[in-house]
Each structure stands twice: as C-alpha cells, then as structure tokens.
Design an enzyme around this catalytic site. Structure first.
Site, PDB file in Angstrom:
ATOM      1  N   MET A  35       0.849  -1.195   0.000  1.00  0.00           N
ATOM      2  CA  MET A  35       0.000   0.000   0.000  1.00  0.00           C
ATOM      3  C   MET A  35       0.891   1.254   0.000  1.00  0.00           C
ATOM      4  O   MET A  35       0.458   2.335   0.401  1.00  0.00           O
ATOM      5  CB  MET A  35      -0.936  -0.007   1.205  1.00  0.00           C
ATOM      6  CG  MET A  35      -1.928  -1.172   1.147  1.00  0.00           C
ATOM      7  SD  MET A  35      -3.462  -0.871   2.015  1.00  0.00           S
ATOM      8  CE  MET A  35      -2.883  -0.592   3.666  1.00  0.00           C
ATOM      9  N   GLY A  36       2.140   1.097  -0.423  1.00  0.00           N
ATOM     10  CA  GLY A  36       3.046   2.245  -0.467  1.00  0.00           C
ATOM     11  C   GLY A  36       3.603   2.566   0.903  1.00  0.00           C
ATOM     12  O   GLY A  36       3.590   1.722   1.806  1.00  0.00           O
ATOM     13  N   GLY A  41      11.180  -3.028   5.418  1.00  0.00           N
ATOM     14  CA  GLY A  41      10.460  -4.311   5.362  1.00  0.00           C
ATOM     15  C   GLY A  41      10.033  -4.610   3.927  1.00  0.00           C
ATOM     16  O   GLY A  41      10.221  -5.727   3.417  1.00  0.00           O
ATOM     17  N   HIS A  42       9.476  -3.596   3.251  1.00  0.00           N
ATOM     18  CA  HIS A  42       9.088  -3.786   1.846  1.00  0.00           C
ATOM     19  C   HIS A  42      10.330  -4.046   0.986  1.00  0.00           C
ATOM     20  O   HIS A  42      10.302  -4.878   0.077  1.00  0.00           O
ATOM     21  CB  HIS A  42       8.368  -2.544   1.321  1.00  0.00           C
ATOM     22  CG  HIS A  42       7.081  -2.239   2.016  1.00  0.00           C
ATOM     23  ND1 HIS A  42       6.927  -1.142   2.842  1.00  0.00           N
ATOM     24  CD2 HIS A  42       5.886  -2.870   2.007  1.00  0.00           C
ATOM     25  CE1 HIS A  42       5.693  -1.121   3.303  1.00  0.00           C
ATOM     26  NE2 HIS A  42       5.037  -2.153   2.827  1.00  0.00           N
ATOM     27  N   VAL A 181      10.968  -7.570   9.624  1.00  0.00           N
ATOM     28  CA  VAL A 181      12.139  -6.684   9.716  1.00  0.00           C
ATOM     29  C   VAL A 181      11.891  -5.730  10.879  1.00  0.00           C
ATOM     30  O   VAL A 181      10.806  -5.152  11.005  1.00  0.00           O
ATOM     31  CB  VAL A 181      12.366  -5.905   8.402  1.00  0.00           C
ATOM     32  CG1 VAL A 181      13.560  -4.963   8.535  1.00  0.00           C
ATOM     33  CG2 VAL A 181      12.579  -6.878   7.244  1.00  0.00           C
ATOM     34  N   SER A 190       6.570  -0.932  10.226  1.00  0.00           N
ATOM     35  CA  SER A 190       5.196  -0.814   9.729  1.00  0.00           C
ATOM     36  C   SER A 190       5.035   0.600   9.207  1.00  0.00           C
ATOM     37  O   SER A 190       5.578   1.549   9.794  1.00  0.00           O
ATOM     38  CB  SER A 190       4.213  -1.058  10.884  1.00  0.00           C
ATOM     39  OG  SER A 190       2.948  -0.506  10.563  1.00  0.00           O
ATOM     40  N   SER A 191       4.280   0.757   8.129  1.00  0.00           N
ATOM     41  CA  SER A 191       4.038   2.119   7.614  1.00  0.00           C
ATOM     42  C   SER A 191       3.328   2.942   8.673  1.00  0.00           C
ATOM     43  O   SER A 191       3.473   4.164   8.724  1.00  0.00           O
ATOM     44  CB  SER A 191       3.197   2.059   6.344  1.00  0.00           C
ATOM     45  OG  SER A 191       3.845   1.234   5.401  1.00  0.00           O
TER      46      SER A 191
HETATM   47  O1  PAF Z   1      -0.180  -5.908   3.630  1.00  0.00           O
HETATM   48  C1  PAF Z   1      -0.566  -4.934   2.964  1.00  0.00           C
HETATM   49  O2  PAF Z   1       0.141  -3.932   2.800  1.00  0.00           O
HETATM   50  C2  PAF Z   1      -1.941  -4.979   2.322  1.00  0.00           C
HETATM   51  O3  PAF Z   1      -2.854  -5.622   3.138  1.00  0.00           O
HETATM   52  C3  PAF Z   1      -1.925  -5.609   0.910  1.00  0.00           C
HETATM   53  C4  PAF Z   1      -1.502  -7.064   0.954  1.00  0.00           C
HETATM   54  C5  PAF Z   1      -0.951  -4.831   0.023  1.00  0.00           C
HETATM   55  C6  PAF Z   1      -3.308  -5.538   0.297  1.00  0.00           C
HETATM   56  O4  PAF Z   1      -3.747  -4.232   0.128  1.00  0.00           O
END
Ligand code: PAF
Length: 285
Positions: A35-36, A41-42, A181, A190-191
C-alpha cells in the site's frame, strides 16, 4: 523501471515476458503487493522476490475496501515518488499503481470472502478488513498472473487467509513469507509507525518486548497457551498507556486457538498505542 497504471498494461507486461520464458525459475514473475509508504520491510520483500524470480512487479495501491469507516484510509501515508525510487533501487521491474476506479470499476459488486479465517484475529477486530485484502490480492494475482507473491510475516493472519484463498481459488501462485524486519530496538517495521509520537514510539516497544519474552519462554520449553498469554499480558501491564486488542496462540493455518504451542503455531499480539493499532508475532518452528 516502468510505471503501469492499468490492468491491461500489467497483463500485457506479464504475458510478453512469458512468451520467451524458459521456465528455469529465473523467468518466473513475482508480485510484491504493497500500500506504499515503503520501508526496509518492503525493501526486503522486493529483494527476496528479485532473488527468487526473474521479473518483479511491485503494486502500490491504498486499497479502500480493507479500511473500516472510521479507520485511517484518508490519512494513510502516501509517498509515491520515494516509493518508486526505493522499488527501483531494489530491482523492481515495474510498479503497478492503479487508480481506485481501475481496480474497482463503477458498479463493482464482486468480493472475495474467506469464511472463518476472515473473522479471526485482525478480522475479528476489523470487520470487513480481510474481505478487502482477499479481494484486492485476488485482483492483483489475476492481473499479473504472478507465479509467486511475497508478503511479510508481520501480517501473519493475512498470510494464512491468502494461502487459503489461493488454494480455494486454485490460483497458480505460491505465497512466499519473508521474516519480520525490525528496528535495532525491536520495533517491527510498519508504515503506521509514522503515526507515532516520540512517546508512543517508546510505548510501542512493548509489543516486541512481549514477543521476545514469549520466545524466551518457548525456548525454555513452555508450551501452554495460558502461560504464554499470561506472560505477554504481564509485559503489557508495564505500559498502561497501551490498550490490548488481542493476544492469542493459534494454529497458523486455521487461525483457531490452540492449547499448546507446536511447530506451526502462531503467537500474535495486536494493541492500540494512542490511536495507532500495531501488530507483532512469532511463529514456532
Ligand atoms: O499488507 C498490505 O500492505 C496490504 O494488506 C496488501 C496485501 C498490500 C493488500 O492491500
């Protein structure tokens, strides 16, 4: 790195790659749904994808259907330029950033409901949340025709739900889970950590402290759910500003409570720090 906006463009990208795919593993297509507001972590998910498949799509879409009416959809952090820079630096081949209308065309009436699991843990506290997650991830998997999709263990209940969905819909994608992470002091990335004031950031460490304490108990041989939960409650009691949402020992496949931890058990916590809801967990074995 390309930025694609429509499902048709994404499908075209994926199908063109497949035409000369040699099926040697390196030509597989990976999807990292996000979700940006991307953080380390991403980045670790994109790196894991890049190491495992030949081509990686990162989706950036703040999915309205997974937010409740009083939740943070409108103020969810959005940082598209920085997100694209991070995705590119980690080796993503495309960013897929659709509009809401692209993924939910006017009159959209089709949703994916994972019965049972969809109402457990975060699904119990956030009615409709997992229906929104399952729906958007199904749309993304169908659009990319991805072979593997990469998720963080921090959202362990989400992973269980998506595995069930992929199996039930016989989607040809493997769900790959990557380790949590953490900041050097233990806070799971976490965002939503961006919402925390300095005082709340400090209080938020209670979640990882509770998890570490439970991991120590597990390492010492303790297996009983009541003892593990009591230990986490004790840790939370040291920080009265935090409101516990749930503390649970469950089977990671069904999300049903279990009496004793065995390999595959998930110990998970969710708590409110001010107006921010945070989660953390550990998985046995
Ligand atoms: O984990 C997330 O960031 C969201 O739940 C996902 C998997 C991108 C779905 O919108």
């Amino acid at each position: 790195m390309e930025i694609l906006r429509t499902v048709a463009e994404l499908r075209q990208w994926s199908r063109t790659l497949r035409i000369d795919a040699r099926n040697d593993g390196r030509n597989l297509i990976g999807l990292v749904p996000t979700m940006g507001a991307l953080h380390a972590g991403h980045a670790s998910l994109i790196r894991a994808a890049k190491a495992s498949v030949g081509f990686v799509a990162v989706s950036i879409f703040v999915n309205p259907t997974q937010f409740g009416p009083n939740e943070d959809y409108s103020r969810y952090p959005r940082s598209f330029e920085a997100d694209c820079a991070l995705a590119q630096a980690e080796g993503a081949d495309v960013v897929f950033a659709p509009t809401v209308e692209e993924l939910y065309p006017a009159g959209a009436a089709t949703f994916v409901e994972v019965e049972g699991l969809g109402n457990r843990l975060d699904g119990a506290s956030r009615p409709g949340h997992f229906r929104g997650v399952a729906t958007v991830v199904a749309k993304l998997l169908i659009a990319t025709e991805a072979d593997r999709a990469f998720f963080g263990q921090k959202d362990a209940a989400q992973v269980a739900l998506l595995r069930r969905m992929v199996a039930d819909l016989r989607l040809p994608a493997e769900i790959v889970v990557c380790p949590i992470v953490r900041e050097p002091d233990g806070l799971a990335l976490s965002s939503r950590n961006l919402y925390l004031s300095p005082a709340e950031r400090n209080q938020a460490l209670t979640l990882s402290r509770a998890i570490r304490q439970v991991e120590a108990l597990l390492a010492s041989g303790e297996r009983h759910s009541s003892a593990l939960i009591a230990s986490a409650r004790q840790t939370f009691a040291t920080e009265p500003a935090i409101r516990i949402d749930y503390i649970a020992l469950v089977d990671w496949t069904t999300l049903e409570p279990v009496e004793d931890a065995t390999p595959g058990s998930l110990f998970a916590v969710a708590a409110w720090v001010g107006s921010t809801r945070l989660i953390d967990n550990t998985i046995l074995g």
